[in-house]
Design an enzyme around this catalytic site. Structure first.
Site, PDB file in Angstrom:
ATOM      1  N   ILE A 192     -41.301  24.484 -17.221  1.00 42.10           N
ATOM      2  CA  ILE A 192     -39.992  25.119 -17.355  1.00 42.10           C
ATOM      3  C   ILE A 192     -39.225  24.665 -18.872  1.00 42.10           C
ATOM      4  O   ILE A 192     -38.473  25.440 -19.659  1.00 42.10           O
ATOM      5  CB  ILE A 192     -39.179  25.514 -16.383  1.00 42.10           C
ATOM      6  CG1 ILE A 192     -38.140  26.622 -16.370  1.00 42.10           C
ATOM      7  CG2 ILE A 192     -38.390  24.221 -16.237  1.00 42.10           C
ATOM      8  CD1 ILE A 192     -37.593  27.095 -15.276  1.00 42.10           C
ATOM      9  N   LYS A 193     -39.502  23.523 -19.177  1.00 36.81           N
ATOM     10  CA  LYS A 193     -38.549  22.888 -20.025  1.00 36.81           C
ATOM     11  C   LYS A 193     -38.938  23.306 -21.643  1.00 36.81           C
ATOM     12  O   LYS A 193     -38.301  23.225 -22.537  1.00 36.81           O
ATOM     13  CB  LYS A 193     -38.767  21.342 -20.067  1.00 36.81           C
ATOM     14  CG  LYS A 193     -38.336  20.805 -18.608  1.00 36.81           C
ATOM     15  CD  LYS A 193     -37.006  20.743 -18.450  1.00 36.81           C
ATOM     16  CE  LYS A 193     -36.745  20.069 -17.252  1.00 36.81           C
ATOM     17  NZ  LYS A 193     -35.098  19.750 -17.197  1.00 36.81           N
ATOM     18  N   ASP A 194     -40.221  24.030 -21.877  1.00 37.07           N
ATOM     19  CA  ASP A 194     -40.361  24.497 -22.965  1.00 37.07           C
ATOM     20  C   ASP A 194     -39.396  25.499 -23.408  1.00 37.07           C
ATOM     21  O   ASP A 194     -39.050  25.822 -24.484  1.00 37.07           O
ATOM     22  CB  ASP A 194     -41.751  25.294 -22.930  1.00 37.07           C
ATOM     23  CG  ASP A 194     -42.892  24.517 -22.704  1.00 37.07           C
ATOM     24  OD1 ASP A 194     -42.717  23.260 -22.667  1.00 37.07           O
ATOM     25  OD2 ASP A 194     -43.913  25.030 -22.751  1.00 37.07           O
TER      26      ASP A 194
END
Length: 457
Positions: free
Chosen positions: A46-48
């Protein structure tokens, strides 16, 4: 057939699937449970989303210039998102991380050309050796550099307000009742919760915390208690400070999950749901099960699966590692059996600023073989009799100095349910004792070789 192509890999970020969980919640959770599968992002996490948002906002503000260097302290996933974006946009990357992160995460960052500096975990954030402090120093010392600062950068939460929240709202057709998210930087849960609560104020946001982190107690009491801080194994959630992206007003409740429960649940997700997710997903699902009585039939619960299982092949998905940590179902004697008669005995410690002479007195007067060293109540090292003896014989003047000058690394931590066999394997010449934590009773005990010999004889 309509052709769908992308100009670069960054355009594929987002629009991740929402998948119903069928086996783990069955018979336990009355509500319908869905997982937001963020592993389909190009960096498998999700950090993208927020990595690209932070970069683009920094570019617009003139903080990140062409040919610049991106610097960040990361547990791995944010670094991956930043590294991918840096490749596309032409930046260099230097990341700091902690020695508790999986080797797979560090190797993945280096695969994208990033420089990675591994720092010690068991130090205060303000300590110059911490990965927070080292990243800040690198920003000061590196020309044309920019530190993303995911913990305090508002672009983090904003990315999830603009992207993840609307996706969940659309995918559930506005019928989401509960959001369950592991909390680290706070960006995901707070960005999504803000969006959902603006559209449906009754939505509840449940933050999953870990034992060893400060979030739950701070939410419930407003007290930042350093005594809550302990070394822990769970990756991606919990903190020993308060990131600005954690808006406690948006989080209705924090639920703590033990390292063992998180690790076991991580494996169950793969085996029972066919989803190869990471450690924070295990924490989130274990927390969801602990909160089962809060969810009613007919309601919809969305739990976020942050990252991919490939990041943890050497840990939660490795039976030998699980056995070594005592996370596999224990058989026979456990640590709880060894401390059954010491349930009210406090753990003896000594502050790092106390003298070596005082440490020597404590050891001799109590017949201890070692004593943990603390800093503002936080366990940060240990002094054992053998090392103390060698230091004093070599230089008697050391008796007048602080314990910190001769202390060794902190003793390893184990859960109260750890088997005696696993405890025995953790005892080495460098670690002659193990600290055993009973999170439910908020108690810590020290186990030595003699404790194990006594239990087995």
């Amino acid at each position: 057939m309509q052709r769908r192509t992308y100009n670069n890999i960054l355009e594929t970020i987002g629009n991740t699937p929402l998948v119903r969980l069928n086996r783990i919640p069955k018979g336990v959770v009355a509500a319908d449970v869905y997982a937001k599968i963020e592993t389909t992002n190009p960096g498998n996490s999700i950090k993208d989303r927020m990595a690209v948002k932070m970069i683009e906002d920094a570019e617009k503000a003139g903080k990140l210039k062409p040919g610049g260097t991106i610097i960040e302290g990361t547990s791995g996933n944010t670094g991956m998102g930043l590294a991918i974006a840096a490749v596309v946009k032409g930046y260099k990357c230097v990341f700091t991380t902690t020695d508790k992160q999986s080797k797979e995460k560090v190797d993945a960052l280096r695969a994208f050309g990033a420089e990675v500096i591994v720092c010690p975990t068991d130090v205060d954030p303000e300590d110059p050796r911490s990965y927070y402090s080292v990243s800040s120093r690198l920003e000061r010392d590196t020309p044309n550099s920019w530190k993303a600062n995911q913990y305090d950068n508002p672009s983090n939460a904003q990315a999830h307000y603009e992207q993840t929240g609307p996706e969940i709202w659309e995918q559930t057709e506005g019928k989401v009742d509960h959001l369950v998210v592991g909390v680290g930087t706070g960006g995901t849960i707070c960005g999504v919760a803000k969006y959902l609560k603006e559209r449906r104020p009754s939505v509840k946001a449940w933050g999953i915390d870990t034992y060893g982190s400060v979030f739950k107690k701070y939410k419930e009491t407003g007290v930042f208690d350093k005594n809550e801080i302990y070394p822990y194994i769970t990756e991606g959630i919990g903190e020993d400070f308060l990131p600005q992206n954690v808006d406690f007003s948006l989080i209705d409740h924090f639920e703590k999950v033990t390292d063992r429960d998180a690790a076991i649940m991580t494996g169950r997700i793969a085996r029972e749901e066919g989803i190869f997710a990471g450690n924070s997903a295990g924490s989130a699902m274990a927390g969801l099960i602990q909160l089962a009585d809060r969810f009613e039939k007919g309601e919809t619960v969305v739990v976020v699966f942050h990252d991919h299982g490939t990041r943890y092949l050497g840990k939660m998905y490795n039976p030998d590692w699980m056995r070594e940590k005592g996370f596999l179902d224990p058989k026979g004697l456990t640590a709880r059996d060894l401390v059954v008669n010491r349930l009210k005995a406090p753990l003896a410690t000594i502050d790092r600023n106390e003298t070596v002479e005082k440490a020597a007195h404590i050891l001799t007067e109590n017949a201890y073989s070692q004593i943990p060293v603390t800093s503002d109540g936080r366990l940060m090292g240990t002094v054992n009799e053998g090392h103390l003896y060698s230091a004093i014989v070599k230089n008697p003047e050391v008796l007048k100095g602080p314990v910190e000058a001769i202390m060794q690394p902190a003793l390893p931590f184990a859960d109260i349910s750890t088997s005696v066999d696993a405890l025995a394997a953790m005892l080495t010449p460098d670690s002659p004792a193990v600290l055993v934590r009973d999170f439910k009773l908020d108690a810590t005990y020290i186990i030595t070789r003699w404790d194990i010999i006594k239990a087995l004889s």
